[in-house]
Enzyme design. Structure first.
Site, PDB file in Angstrom:
ATOM      1  N   ARG A 202       0.834  -1.201   0.000  1.00  0.00           N
ATOM      2  CA  ARG A 202       0.000   0.000   0.000  1.00  0.00           C
ATOM      3  C   ARG A 202       0.873   1.257   0.000  1.00  0.00           C
ATOM      4  O   ARG A 202       2.004   1.232   0.483  1.00  0.00           O
ATOM      5  CB  ARG A 202      -0.889  -0.020   1.252  1.00  0.00           C
ATOM      6  CG  ARG A 202      -2.035   0.960   1.218  1.00  0.00           C
ATOM      7  CD  ARG A 202      -2.894   0.818   2.445  1.00  0.00           C
ATOM      8  NE  ARG A 202      -2.162   1.169   3.637  1.00  0.00           N
ATOM      9  CZ  ARG A 202      -2.596   0.896   4.881  1.00  0.00           C
ATOM     10  NH1 ARG A 202      -3.727   0.257   5.063  1.00  0.00           N
ATOM     11  NH2 ARG A 202      -1.890   1.259   5.908  1.00  0.00           N
ATOM     12  N   SER A 209       5.834   3.430   3.376  1.00  0.00           N
ATOM     13  CA  SER A 209       4.658   2.612   3.127  1.00  0.00           C
ATOM     14  C   SER A 209       4.356   1.815   4.389  1.00  0.00           C
ATOM     15  O   SER A 209       5.242   1.254   5.011  1.00  0.00           O
ATOM     16  CB  SER A 209       4.911   1.659   1.969  1.00  0.00           C
ATOM     17  OG  SER A 209       3.805   0.798   1.810  1.00  0.00           O
ATOM     18  N   ASP A 249      -5.826   6.621  -3.047  1.00  0.00           N
ATOM     19  CA  ASP A 249      -4.537   6.909  -3.697  1.00  0.00           C
ATOM     20  C   ASP A 249      -4.005   5.841  -4.644  1.00  0.00           C
ATOM     21  O   ASP A 249      -3.075   6.114  -5.420  1.00  0.00           O
ATOM     22  CB  ASP A 249      -3.427   7.182  -2.664  1.00  0.00           C
ATOM     23  CG  ASP A 249      -3.767   8.342  -1.764  1.00  0.00           C
ATOM     24  OD1 ASP A 249      -4.655   9.128  -2.129  1.00  0.00           O
ATOM     25  OD2 ASP A 249      -3.152   8.458  -0.700  1.00  0.00           O
TER      26      ASP A 249
HETATM   27  C1  LIG Z   1      10.563   1.595  -2.305  1.00  0.00           C
HETATM   28  O1  LIG Z   1      10.188   0.959  -1.107  1.00  0.00           O
HETATM   29  C2  LIG Z   1      11.277   0.622  -0.267  1.00  0.00           C
HETATM   30  C3  LIG Z   1      10.729  -0.199   0.862  1.00  0.00           C
HETATM   31  O2  LIG Z   1       9.638   0.449   1.452  1.00  0.00           O
HETATM   32  C4  LIG Z   1      11.962   1.887   0.176  1.00  0.00           C
HETATM   33  O3  LIG Z   1      13.053   1.579   1.021  1.00  0.00           O
HETATM   34  C5  LIG Z   1      12.428   2.647  -1.038  1.00  0.00           C
HETATM   35  O4  LIG Z   1      12.973   3.881  -0.647  1.00  0.00           O
HETATM   36  C6  LIG Z   1      11.268   2.884  -1.997  1.00  0.00           C
HETATM   37  N1  LIG Z   1      11.749   3.464  -3.236  1.00  0.00           N
HETATM   38  C7  LIG Z   1      11.388   4.680  -3.630  1.00  0.00           C
HETATM   39  C8  LIG Z   1      11.901   5.084  -4.949  1.00  0.00           C
HETATM   40  O5  LIG Z   1      10.653   5.396  -2.973  1.00  0.00           O
END
Ligand SMILES: *[C@@H]1O[C@H](CO)[C@@H](O)[C@H](O)[C@H]1NC(C)=O
Ligand SMILES: *[C@@H]1O[C@H](CO)[C@@H](O)[C@H](O)[C@H]1NC(C)=O
Ligand SMILES: *[C@@H]1O[C@H](CO)[C@@H](O)[C@H](O)[C@H]1NC(C)=O
Length: 472
Positions: A202, A209, A249
């Site tokens: 999510r 997240s 969202d």
């Molecule tokens: C994608 O999710 C991971 C794990 O929640 C996080 O560490 C990472 O920063 C995220 N990547 C971006 C581009 O936001």
């Protein structure tokens, strides 16, 4: 394994640890059907709110703890939102909102009702009575004694009767729904409002997240189970029209943020899960509004057609049930439905408020075969021109409660003005050392100090009350 195969001793052994636990700050500590802790962490007192709910409040309260019927549930709801407005130029807006709440549970033992679930036809709000969210009412009851201004406290008490949505942001919260529906069914022609919000991975574009399911760890199956449980609760408690906002969202992120690898990786699962939710919730006649971001996100001209196309693709994949009534906009955000003048933060977007966004999107929806009906969150939209940037979303300073929920919307496209976000529940903490800190909550237009997302934010609630427009 059958239950019978589990030695009784094994079950008994689990009980003491559970009972010994204490409820945390603002946590539930009693109510009909409640099986959780009945005492509170040090410095907090279990305080009776209503037969279904007792809550841990600060200090030593006088009220009785839960004596009579015991039942309830703790839960915590959270919505974290990342919104980004694409812009044809280079300006981009990021909006994130994070909502949290806790909920109550009723495990009622009363006999089942035999009514049938009301089928969806037209505006699900027309001629109905919308039932307030019981947990929010309990939070407000607990907040009233903390007011020092009795005139303001009296105004705050009236908010208890204003309907907001019940956020099902964890599967653990789903059993609570049945008790709420059973209560609501005592009112003729009742509507009960929920937010379905538990996709795997999510908030794919959020800084942190916070969903409970991961695609890599059986997330789609877990989500389908979550939906199945919601369906079962509704089926078991008929007689109420259920209105649902579907996954705040999520589809908006698929429109504007597939360049974020976390969103592109989640795309297939998001679509599969939302289609499943639509199909299953249709079976119990839930009136659904898919979340459509807000004017500062999908309302940018370049985003409108891609959004309409995605919404209609999802609907068609789900078999085009007429239970999907339309779209929900401005969920947990602060935009006006109809702004007197464009807020300076809207930076030249011709769709600078929700009505311009809706009017621009509607014809594209219609030509794509998606029903152009809307509900619009105005719960915290009473005051305008507060934000430094349109994308700022966290506990915006000086916000006031907005137009009360009504079907008198002034637009044939809008079924109802609603309050999706229960105002007073914190969007996110301003404590930079806290685990779920989001820097947006420390911006100059964010009210500080702010507690953790989802916790009650008393000072913010008091401001919402005092700045309410129209006044309470
Ligand atoms: C994608 O999710 C991971 C794990 O929640 C996080 O560490 C990472 O920063 C995220 N990547 C971006 C581009 O936001
Ligand atoms: C999300 O989309 C917005 C435009 O809508 C863009 O400005 C932003 O960079 C995107 N973020 C990512 C990580 O792709
Ligand atoms: C901020 O968060 C940290 C880590 O959770 C905690 O130790 C500290 O007490 C918090 N500060 C305030 C002012 O709440």
């Amino acid at each position: 394994m059958k239950y019978g195969a589990l030695p009784l001793a094994a079950l008994v052994a689990l009980v003491p640890a559970f009972v010994a636990a204490q409820a945390g700050q603002w946590g539930q500590c009693g109510g009909i059907g409640w099986n959780g802790p009945t005492t509170c962490t040090s410095g907090w007192t279990c305080t009776y709110s209503n037969p279904y709910y007792s809550q841990c409040l600060q200090g030593s309260s006088s009220s009785s703890s839960t004596s009579k019927s015991t039942s309830t549930t703790t839960s915590s709801t959270t919505k974290s939102t990342t919104t980004t407005s694409s812009t044809t130029k280079s300006s981009s807006t990021t909006t994130s909102s994070s909502t949290s709440k806790s909920s109550t549970t009723t495990t009622s033992t009363s006999t089942s009702s035999t009514g049938t679930t009301t089928p969806v036809a037209g505006n699900p709000y027309a001629g109905k009575t919308v039932i307030p969210n019981p947990f929010y009412a309990a939070e407000i009851q607990a907040a009233i004694p903390l007011f020092t201004d009795s005139n303001l406290a009296a105004k705050a008490a009236t908010v208890e009767t204003i309907p907001t949505f019940f956020w099902l942001d964890t599967v653990a919260k789903v059993p609570t729904l049945g008790g709420y529906l059973k209560q609501a069914a005592q009112t003729p022609n009742a509507v009960f409002q929920i937010v379905v919000y538990d996709l795997p991975n999510r908030d794919c574009h959020a800084k942190a997240s916070n969903g409970e399911f991961q695609i890599s760890d059986n997330g789609v199956a877990n989500y389908e189970n979550y939906i199945d449980q919601i369906v079962a609760q509704i089926k078991a408690n008929p007689g109420v029209t259920v209105v649902a906002v579907i996954e705040p969202d999520s589809l908006a992120n698929l429109v504007t943020n597939l360049s974020d690898p976390n969103c592109s990786a989640a795309q297939t699962a998001y679509k599969q899960c939302i289609v499943y939710a639509i199909q299953q919730l249709s079976k119990v006649n839930v009136a659904m509004y898919l979340d459509a971001g807000h004017a500062g996100w999908l309302g940018w001209p370049a985003n409108l057609q891609p959004a309409a196309t995605l919404f209609s693709q999802i609907l068609q994949t789900a078999g085009s049930p007429n239970t999907v009534r339309g779209l929900a906009t401005n969920v947990a955000n602060y935009n006006a439905l109809s702004a007197v003048t464009p807020d300076p933060c809207t930076q030249g977007d011709p769709n600078y408020d929700e009505i311009h966004y809706i009017n621009a999107l509607a014809p594209m929806l219609t030509s794509s075969g998606f029903p152009a009906h809307f509900i619009v969150d105005q719960g915290r939209s009473g005051q305008q021109n507060l934000r430094q940037q349109w994308g700022d979303w966290c506990n915006i300073k000086g916000a006031g409660f907005g137009t009360r929920p009504t079907t008198n919307t002034g637009s044939a496209l809008i079924d109802a003005i609603v309050w999706v976000k229960p105002g007073g529940e914190c969007d996110g903490t301003s404590n930079s050392s806290a685990p779920r800190y989001d820097s947006t909550c420390s911006l100059s237009d964010a009210d500080q100090p702010a507690p953790q997302a989802g916790q009650w934010f008393q000072e913010y609630f008091q401001t919402l009350v005092s700045k309410a427009n129209p006044p309470l």
